[in-house]
Structure formats: C-alpha cells, structure tokens
Design a protein around this motif. Structure first.
Motif, PDB file in Angstrom:
ATOM      1  N   MET A 108      -2.716   2.192  -0.094  1.00  0.00           N
ATOM      2  CA  MET A 108      -3.119   3.207  -1.172  1.00  0.00           C
ATOM      3  C   MET A 108      -2.474   2.596  -2.700  1.00  0.00           C
ATOM      4  O   MET A 108      -3.317   2.960  -3.599  1.00  0.00           O
ATOM      5  CB  MET A 108      -2.591   4.498  -0.947  1.00  0.00           C
ATOM      6  CG  MET A 108      -3.732   5.076   0.078  1.00  0.00           C
ATOM      7  SD  MET A 108      -5.251   4.815   0.068  1.00  0.00           S
ATOM      8  CE  MET A 108      -5.495   6.009  -1.567  1.00  0.00           C
ATOM      9  N   THR A 109      -1.297   1.891  -2.643  1.00  0.00           N
ATOM     10  CA  THR A 109      -0.871   1.706  -3.964  1.00  0.00           C
ATOM     11  C   THR A 109      -1.772   0.654  -4.819  1.00  0.00           C
ATOM     12  O   THR A 109      -2.041   0.920  -5.779  1.00  0.00           O
ATOM     13  CB  THR A 109       0.655   0.887  -3.761  1.00  0.00           C
ATOM     14  OG1 THR A 109       1.328   1.873  -3.030  1.00  0.00           O
ATOM     15  CG2 THR A 109       1.304   0.585  -4.958  1.00  0.00           C
ATOM     16  N   ILE A 125      -4.812   0.291  -4.345  1.00  0.00           N
ATOM     17  CA  ILE A 125      -6.275   0.895  -4.582  1.00  0.00           C
ATOM     18  C   ILE A 125      -6.119   1.985  -5.859  1.00  0.00           C
ATOM     19  O   ILE A 125      -6.878   2.083  -6.552  1.00  0.00           O
ATOM     20  CB  ILE A 125      -6.697   1.807  -3.236  1.00  0.00           C
ATOM     21  CG1 ILE A 125      -6.898   0.856  -2.049  1.00  0.00           C
ATOM     22  CG2 ILE A 125      -7.769   2.728  -3.589  1.00  0.00           C
ATOM     23  CD1 ILE A 125      -7.364   1.212  -0.727  1.00  0.00           C
ATOM     24  N   CYS A 126      -4.989   2.561  -5.862  1.00  0.00           N
ATOM     25  CA  CYS A 126      -4.621   3.619  -6.837  1.00  0.00           C
ATOM     26  C   CYS A 126      -4.495   2.793  -8.327  1.00  0.00           C
ATOM     27  O   CYS A 126      -5.019   3.290  -9.344  1.00  0.00           O
ATOM     28  CB  CYS A 126      -3.625   4.462  -6.763  1.00  0.00           C
ATOM     29  SG  CYS A 126      -4.115   5.681  -5.402  1.00  0.00           S
ATOM     30  N   LEU A 127      -3.798   1.480  -8.210  1.00  0.00           N
ATOM     31  CA  LEU A 127      -3.543   0.852  -9.453  1.00  0.00           C
ATOM     32  C   LEU A 127      -4.761   0.215 -10.135  1.00  0.00           C
ATOM     33  O   LEU A 127      -4.725  -0.047 -11.237  1.00  0.00           O
ATOM     34  CB  LEU A 127      -2.528   0.002  -9.341  1.00  0.00           C
ATOM     35  CG  LEU A 127      -0.867   0.552  -9.027  1.00  0.00           C
ATOM     36  CD1 LEU A 127      -0.164  -0.804  -8.688  1.00  0.00           C
ATOM     37  CD2 LEU A 127      -0.674   1.089 -10.346  1.00  0.00           C
ATOM     38  N   PRO A 176      -8.073   1.326 -10.407  1.00  0.00           N
ATOM     39  CA  PRO A 176      -8.698   2.134 -11.611  1.00  0.00           C
ATOM     40  C   PRO A 176      -7.963   2.332 -12.926  1.00  0.00           C
ATOM     41  O   PRO A 176      -8.508   2.240 -13.949  1.00  0.00           O
ATOM     42  CB  PRO A 176      -9.193   3.435 -10.685  1.00  0.00           C
ATOM     43  CG  PRO A 176      -8.800   3.151  -9.426  1.00  0.00           C
ATOM     44  CD  PRO A 176      -7.877   2.052  -9.341  1.00  0.00           C
ATOM     45  N   ILE A 177      -6.502   2.475 -12.612  1.00  0.00           N
ATOM     46  CA  ILE A 177      -5.562   2.845 -13.803  1.00  0.00           C
ATOM     47  C   ILE A 177      -5.634   1.742 -14.776  1.00  0.00           C
ATOM     48  O   ILE A 177      -5.870   1.532 -15.976  1.00  0.00           O
ATOM     49  CB  ILE A 177      -4.297   3.128 -13.346  1.00  0.00           C
ATOM     50  CG1 ILE A 177      -4.271   4.485 -12.720  1.00  0.00           C
ATOM     51  CG2 ILE A 177      -3.233   3.097 -14.863  1.00  0.00           C
ATOM     52  CD1 ILE A 177      -3.124   4.886 -11.959  1.00  0.00           C
ATOM     53  N   THR A 197      -9.003   1.225 -16.586  1.00  0.00           N
ATOM     54  CA  THR A 197      -9.197   2.323 -17.460  1.00  0.00           C
ATOM     55  C   THR A 197      -8.259   1.696 -18.751  1.00  0.00           C
ATOM     56  O   THR A 197      -8.850   1.991 -20.045  1.00  0.00           O
ATOM     57  CB  THR A 197      -8.408   3.684 -16.989  1.00  0.00           C
ATOM     58  OG1 THR A 197      -9.313   4.038 -15.907  1.00  0.00           O
ATOM     59  CG2 THR A 197      -8.716   4.590 -18.221  1.00  0.00           C
TER      60      THR A 197
END
Length: 177
Positions: free
Chosen positions: A153-154, A156-158, A160-161, A164
């Motif tokens: 998950m790390t 995967i979450c990074l 999109p950030i 952006t």
C-alpha cells in the motif's frame, strides 16, 4: 619477518603450471606414450592420462581420472577433519569448496571438456549427500499479512500524491525546483 603465503594462490600457480604443461603436450600432439613392460597385447598407457592409450584418448575419462585422483582426495580429507557443525558453516568450508571447484574447472578447461558437466554435478551431489546432509536448512517464510499490506500500500498511496504535486507545481508555472 616470515612471509605468509595463502594456500589458494599457491595452489593456482601449481595448477596453472600443470595445466600449461598438459595443454602443451595435448595440443602439440607429441608422442608421450611410453611402452610398458607388460606383454605386447596390452595397450600402452599415456603417462599424462591413465585412461588414454596409444590408439585413442577419451578426454571425458581422462578428466574423470584427474578429478578423482587430483581434486577430490584433498577436498574429502579436509571435510573429514571438520565435525558436522563446522562443515555446516560456510565460512569454514568456503576456501576448500572454492579450491575444489576451481580444480575441477581448470582440468576441464585444460582438457577442453565442457564445465559444468554431468560428472561434476554428480560429484557435488554425492559430496552434499555425504557431508552436508545433517546441515539444517532454514526455510524462508512469507511475512505476516499486515507487513505485506504495508509494503504494497505504501507505493500505491505515494503515486497519486506525487502525481498531484507534479501537476500543482506545473499548473502554478513555477519553473524553479
């Protein structure tokens, strides 16, 4: 002050010289066959390779003789000096194992026999079955699901950030880093 010599470089110098002589004789095609004192019906043996006779030479058999007579005995004698615990420690047997491997490879190169080959594989399997069967093998297990979840998950979450941040940076027209 005494100068300490490592056994590996010394062994390599000896083997290199021996292979140089062996190659020179085999490649030059010199007649190295010495008649034996046996009856004339027996074939004459080559002093370099006991498997060779004056009619033909099977380099595979010659290679087997060299490995069994020159490489294997010293390796086996070293392994028999260690107890089971010492044999299972890589740092203890690493040098001997490497020297044995190099010995088999150098003889193969010298006789132009492919290496690795079935003979070497069979010898190594036999060595492992004889000397290393009592060594414990630590099995690798998958980490617990919570660790796998965090590791997956790390990133995967990074992503999109990071996307952006790049969009906002270029949208504002800020060209400085």
């Amino acid at each position: 002050m005494k100068r300490a010599f490592s056994s590996l470089p010394f062994l390599l110098r000896i083997l290199t010289f021996e292979f140089w002589v062996l190659n020179a004789v085999l490649v030059s095609g010199e007649d190295t066959h010495v008649p034996t004192t046996a009856s004339s019906n027996e074939t004459m043996k080559d002093p370099i390779c006991p498997s060779c006779n004056h009619e033909s030479c099977d380099f595979g058999e010659c290679y087997k003789d060299f490995v069994v007579m020159k490489c294997l005995p010293s390796f086996v004698s070293i392994l028999t000096h260690y107890n089971n615990i010492e044999r299972c420690t890589w740092d203890t047997i690493k040098r001997s194992y490497t020297e044995f491997t190099m010995c088999t490879e150098l003889y193969a190169d010298s006789l132009r026999v492919p290496w690795p080959n079935q003979l070497v594989e069979d010898i190594f399997v036999e060595i492992h079955a004889t000397f290393f069967q009592d060594c414990l093998v630590t099995e690798l297990y998958d980490p617990p699901p919570s660790i796998i979840f965090v590791l997956v998950m790390t990133p995967i979450c990074l992503i999109p950030i990071m996307v952006t941040l790049v969009v906002l940076k270029t949208k504002n027209g800020d060209s400085t880093s």
